[in-house]
Write a protein that holds these residues in place. Structure first.
Motif, mmCIF file in Angstrom:
data_model
loop_
_atom_site.group_PDB
_atom_site.id
_atom_site.type_symbol
_atom_site.label_atom_id
_atom_site.label_comp_id
_atom_site.label_asym_id
_atom_site.label_seq_id
_atom_site.Cartn_x
_atom_site.Cartn_y
_atom_site.Cartn_z
ATOM 1 N N HIS A 188 -53.245 -88.222 -26.118
ATOM 2 C CA HIS A 188 -53.137 -89.652 -25.852
ATOM 3 C C HIS A 188 -51.799 -89.997 -25.199
ATOM 4 O O HIS A 188 -51.741 -90.881 -24.332
ATOM 5 C CB HIS A 188 -53.309 -90.446 -27.147
ATOM 6 N N ALA A 189 -50.723 -89.307 -25.605
ATOM 7 C CA ALA A 189 -49.421 -89.568 -24.999
ATOM 8 C C ALA A 189 -49.442 -89.210 -23.513
ATOM 9 O O ALA A 189 -48.922 -89.960 -22.672
ATOM 10 C CB ALA A 189 -48.341 -88.769 -25.724
ATOM 11 N N ALA A 190 -50.053 -88.056 -23.175
ATOM 12 C CA ALA A 190 -50.154 -87.663 -21.766
ATOM 13 C C ALA A 190 -51.023 -88.647 -20.995
ATOM 14 O O ALA A 190 -50.737 -88.981 -19.841
ATOM 15 C CB ALA A 190 -50.714 -86.253 -21.665
ATOM 16 N N HIS A 191 -52.075 -89.132 -21.633
ATOM 17 C CA HIS A 191 -52.958 -90.115 -20.988
ATOM 18 C C HIS A 191 -52.229 -91.431 -20.752
ATOM 19 O O HIS A 191 -52.341 -92.034 -19.672
ATOM 20 C CB HIS A 191 -54.197 -90.340 -21.850
ATOM 21 N N GLU A 192 -51.474 -91.892 -21.753
ATOM 22 C CA GLU A 192 -50.760 -93.168 -21.606
ATOM 23 C C GLU A 192 -49.671 -93.051 -20.548
ATOM 24 O O GLU A 192 -49.466 -93.982 -19.748
ATOM 25 C CB GLU A 192 -50.156 -93.585 -22.946
ATOM 26 N N ALA A 193 -48.959 -91.925 -20.509
ATOM 27 C CA ALA A 193 -47.955 -91.729 -19.464
ATOM 28 C C ALA A 193 -48.618 -91.734 -18.093
ATOM 29 O O ALA A 193 -48.110 -92.349 -17.147
ATOM 30 C CB ALA A 193 -47.211 -90.416 -19.695
ATOM 31 N N SER A 194 -49.772 -91.082 -17.978
ATOM 32 C CA SER A 194 -50.496 -91.049 -16.707
ATOM 33 C C SER A 194 -50.949 -92.450 -16.296
ATOM 34 O O SER A 194 -50.896 -92.809 -15.118
ATOM 35 C CB SER A 194 -51.704 -90.118 -16.818
ATOM 36 N N ARG A 195 -51.393 -93.227 -17.269
ATOM 37 C CA ARG A 195 -51.822 -94.594 -16.971
ATOM 38 C C ARG A 195 -50.663 -95.409 -16.396
ATOM 39 O O ARG A 195 -50.833 -96.150 -15.410
ATOM 40 C CB ARG A 195 -52.357 -95.266 -18.239
ATOM 41 N N ARG A 196 -49.488 -95.250 -16.969
ATOM 42 C CA ARG A 196 -48.324 -95.987 -16.482
ATOM 43 C C ARG A 196 -47.885 -95.484 -15.102
ATOM 44 O O ARG A 196 -47.443 -96.273 -14.266
ATOM 45 C CB ARG A 196 -47.181 -95.876 -17.495
ATOM 46 N N ALA B 180 -49.941 -82.347 -21.889
ATOM 47 C CA ALA B 180 -48.690 -82.318 -21.119
ATOM 48 C C ALA B 180 -48.860 -83.094 -19.825
ATOM 49 O O ALA B 180 -49.955 -83.161 -19.255
ATOM 50 C CB ALA B 180 -48.280 -80.876 -20.811
ATOM 51 N N VAL B 181 -47.763 -83.659 -19.361
ATOM 52 C CA VAL B 181 -47.762 -84.356 -18.071
ATOM 53 C C VAL B 181 -46.439 -84.053 -17.367
ATOM 54 O O VAL B 181 -45.383 -84.012 -18.004
ATOM 55 C CB VAL B 181 -47.964 -85.883 -18.243
ATOM 56 N N VAL B 182 -46.526 -83.767 -16.072
ATOM 57 C CA VAL B 182 -45.341 -83.562 -15.238
ATOM 58 C C VAL B 182 -45.426 -84.560 -14.092
ATOM 59 O O VAL B 182 -46.466 -84.660 -13.425
ATOM 60 C CB VAL B 182 -45.254 -82.124 -14.690
ATOM 61 N N ALA B 183 -44.359 -85.300 -13.876
ATOM 62 C CA ALA B 183 -44.298 -86.278 -12.782
ATOM 63 C C ALA B 183 -43.057 -85.995 -11.950
ATOM 64 O O ALA B 183 -42.039 -85.532 -12.475
ATOM 65 C CB ALA B 183 -44.260 -87.701 -13.330
ATOM 66 N N TRP B 184 -43.137 -86.266 -10.645
ATOM 67 C CA TRP B 184 -41.981 -86.027 -9.793
ATOM 68 C C TRP B 184 -41.962 -87.022 -8.637
ATOM 69 O O TRP B 184 -42.985 -87.487 -8.168
ATOM 70 C CB TRP B 184 -41.951 -84.594 -9.275
ATOM 71 N N TRP B 185 -40.728 -87.357 -8.243
ATOM 72 C CA TRP B 185 -40.492 -88.291 -7.159
ATOM 73 C C TRP B 185 -39.836 -87.542 -6.015
ATOM 74 O O TRP B 185 -38.790 -86.911 -6.184
ATOM 75 C CB TRP B 185 -39.599 -89.439 -7.618
ATOM 76 N N VAL B 186 -40.463 -87.587 -4.850
ATOM 77 C CA VAL B 186 -39.933 -86.943 -3.656
ATOM 78 C C VAL B 186 -39.283 -88.017 -2.790
ATOM 79 O O VAL B 186 -39.966 -88.903 -2.282
ATOM 80 C CB VAL B 186 -41.038 -86.220 -2.865
ATOM 81 N N PRO B 187 -37.955 -87.973 -2.603
ATOM 82 C CA PRO B 187 -37.294 -89.007 -1.793
ATOM 83 C C PRO B 187 -37.537 -88.767 -0.304
ATOM 84 O O PRO B 187 -37.908 -87.674 0.124
ATOM 85 C CB PRO B 187 -35.822 -88.829 -2.147
ATOM 86 N N GLU B 188 -37.316 -89.801 0.460
ATOM 87 C CA GLU B 188 -37.382 -89.658 1.916
ATOM 88 C C GLU B 188 -36.360 -88.612 2.367
ATOM 89 O O GLU B 188 -35.229 -88.575 1.884
ATOM 90 C CB GLU B 188 -37.070 -90.995 2.593
ATOM 91 N N GLY B 189 -36.778 -87.765 3.300
ATOM 92 C CA GLY B 189 -35.869 -86.760 3.831
ATOM 93 C C GLY B 189 -35.738 -85.517 2.989
ATOM 94 O O GLY B 189 -34.925 -84.635 3.306
#
Length: 420
Positions: A28-36, A65-74
C-alpha cells in the motif's frame, strides 16, 4: 502552539498522517507513493519496456518497493546521481499460507513474526489485515480489511501474578478472530473483491487500525513510522526539489528482514534503474562508472531518541532527543555507512535547509542495529550517509516521533537534492 510547532509543520504532519493511514502494508505504501507521483506528472516506467531518460519525472513500482527519479534538462553522461533511500516495511505479524486454526471454542489466525517486533506491543490491539492477493488469472489485488478483525488477548493478572511478561511467539502471539469454526480467508478475499476459490497466493500482514494522532501538540503517535516517516519525507522533498543532478528516490521493501530480496536494498532494483538511465542518456559503461564515482546516497531510516525512563541504554554524550532535529547515525564497525565525507555531505544539506541535526552513536555495551545504508554503499560503491528522525518506542505497534523532526527531514532532503 507549544514547542515551536507552526503551520507548515502541522500541515506536513497532517499529510504524513494521511500517508500512514493509506499505507497499512509495504504494498500500500508503494501504491500511495505511486499515486502521488502520478498526480505530480511522473511517468510510470515498465521494466519490460524500453527505458526512457527524457527530462522530467519517472518511476517504477515492483511489489512493495518504488523507485522514482527526476532527469533535469541537459542531463547526460557527465551527470551524477543523488539518491535518497528508505524502506516501506515494518515489523508485523504475517499470516501463514493456511492461517486457520481452532482452539477451545475460538477460531484463530496463524501468524509468523516478521522482523524485530516488540511482542508485548501486539497484545490487546485492534488489528486489521492488509497486503496483496494473487488470483488464479495472475492478477494482483491489494486489500485492507479497513476495520479491526482480530486481536491478541493478554492473560489477566488474576491468573498470572508475576511482574515479568514472557511471551512465546508460537503460543502467545496467536490472534483470535471469531468463535466457532470460521476461517479468516473468506473475510480477506471479500476485502480484495475476490472469490475465495480464486486466491492462489497471499502476502498478508496485521496492522493497527488506530488512527495516527498528535499528542500534546508536539508528538505524532502512529504505527509504521519506521520507516514511513522517511518514505513520506523523501517523496515530499523530491516533488518540491529543483535538482541539477539526477535525483533518485528508492523506497525498498524487506529492510526489517535483511534486504536480500528482489525488492530489498541488497537486490538489483536501484542498480538497474541507475544503469538503464545512464545507458538511455548515451553513457558508455566507463562513463556510467564515472557517473557513480561522483554520486552519493542519503540513507534515511528511523533513529533512536533517548528514552528518559531508560537513559542507561544510551551513549552518555551522543543521545538524540526527539524534537532536536534528524540524526546522523555513526558506528565504528560500519553497521551504519556514515563516515567523514558522508557527515560533511549531510551537514551541507542541513545548512542549506537551515535545519539542526544530532549525532547518534550506540552505547558500547548495547548491540547496534543496521539499515539499508551499508547495503547500498556495498552494492554501488558510492558515498553514503545514514540518517533519520529520532523515535521513541521504535518497532512498537505505536511509535512516537516529534512533528518538528519529520518536517525538518523533508527540508534537509530537499536541500541535499538542491546542493550545487
Amino acid at each position: 502552539m507549544d514547542g515551536g510547532i507552526d503551520d507548515p509543520m502541522l500541515g506536513h504532519a497532517a499529510d504524513l498522517r494521511g500517508f500512514i493511514e493509506s499505507s497499512p502494508s509495504s504494498y500500500h505504501a508503494a501504491h500511495e507513493a505511486s499515486r502521488r507521483l502520478d498526480a505530480a506528472g511522473y511517468a510510470r516506467q515498465r521494466e519490460e519496456e524500453p527505458w526512457s531518460a527524457r527530462p522530467g519525472g519517472h518511476y517504477l513500482r515492483r511489489g512493495g518497493a518504488v523507485v522514482a527519479w527526476w532527469v533535469p534538462e541537459g542531463a547526460g553522461p557527465s551527470s551524477r546521481f543523488r539518491v535518497v533511500g528508505s524502506h516501506t516495511d515494518s515489523p508485523s505479524l504475517k499470516l501463514k499460507p493456511q492461517p486457520h486454526s481452532r482452539a477451545h471454542g475460538f477460531s484463530q489466525v496463524d501468524v509468523e513474526p516478521y522482523g524485530g517486533l516488540v511482542p508485548n506491543a501486539w497484545l490487546n490491539r485492534d488489528l486489521g489485515v492488509a497486503g496483496r492477493l494473487i488470483c488464479a488469472d495472475g492478477a494482483e489485488r491489494l486489500f485492507s480489511t479497513g476495520e479491526p478483525v482480530m486481536f491478541v488477548p493478554q492473560l489477566a493478572p488474576h491468573l498470572h501474578r508475576e511482574d515479568a511478561l514472557t511471551l512465546d511467539r508460537q503460543r502467545h502471539l496467536h490472534p483470535v478472530w471469531a468463535t466457532g469454526d470460521r476461517s479468516i480467508l473468506g473475510r480477506i478475499a471479500q476485502a480484495a473483491g475476490a472469490a475465495p476459490g480464486d486466491v492462489v497466493g497471499m502476502d498478508a500482514y496485521a496492522y493497527d487500525t488506530q488512527a495516527p494522532a498528535v499528542v500534546g501538540s508536539e508528538f505524532l503517535a502512529a504505527q509504521r513510522q519506521d520507516n514511513l516517516v522517511s518514505v513520506h519525507a523523501s517523496l515530499t522533498a523530491l516533488l518540491a526539489a529543483d535538482s541539477r543532478e539526477i535525483a533518485v528516490l528508492a523506497a525498498f521493501d524487506h529492510e526489517e528482514v535483511g534486504s536480500s530480496t528482489t525488492t530489498g536494498a541488497n537486490g538489483p532494483l536501484l542498480e538497474r534503474v541507475l544503469q538503464r538511465t545512464a545507458l538511455a542518456l548515451g553513457a558508455s559503461w566507463d562513463e556510467y562508472f564515472r557517473m557513480l564515482a561522483g554520486s552519493s546516497c542519503v540513507s534515511a531510516d528511523a533513529g533512536h531518541s533517548v528514552n528518559p525512563n531508560y537513559p542507561e541504554y544510551y551513549e552518555p554524550c551522543h543521545y538524540p532527543v526527539a524534537g532536536g532535529g534528524p540524526v546522523v547515525k555513526l558506528n565504528a564497525n560500519q553497521r551504519y555507512a556514515s563516515d567523514g565525507p558522508g557527515q560533511a555531505l549531510w551537514l551541507r544539506a542541513c545548512r542549506r535547509a537551515g535545519q539542526p541535526t544530532q549525532e547518534f552513536v550506540s552505547n558500547n555495551a548495547v548491540p547496534c542495529g543496521s539499515t539499508i545504508g551499508p547495503s547500498t554503499a556495498t552494492r554501488l560503491g558510492i558515498d553514503t550517509v545514514d540518517v533519520g528522525v529520532p523515535l521513541l518506542s521504535m518497532h512498537s505497534v505505536r511509535e512516537v516521533s516529534h512533528l518538528r523532526d519529520s518536517w525538518a527531514l523533508a527540508a534537509i532532503l530537499r536541500g541535499y537534492w538542491e546542493l550545487d
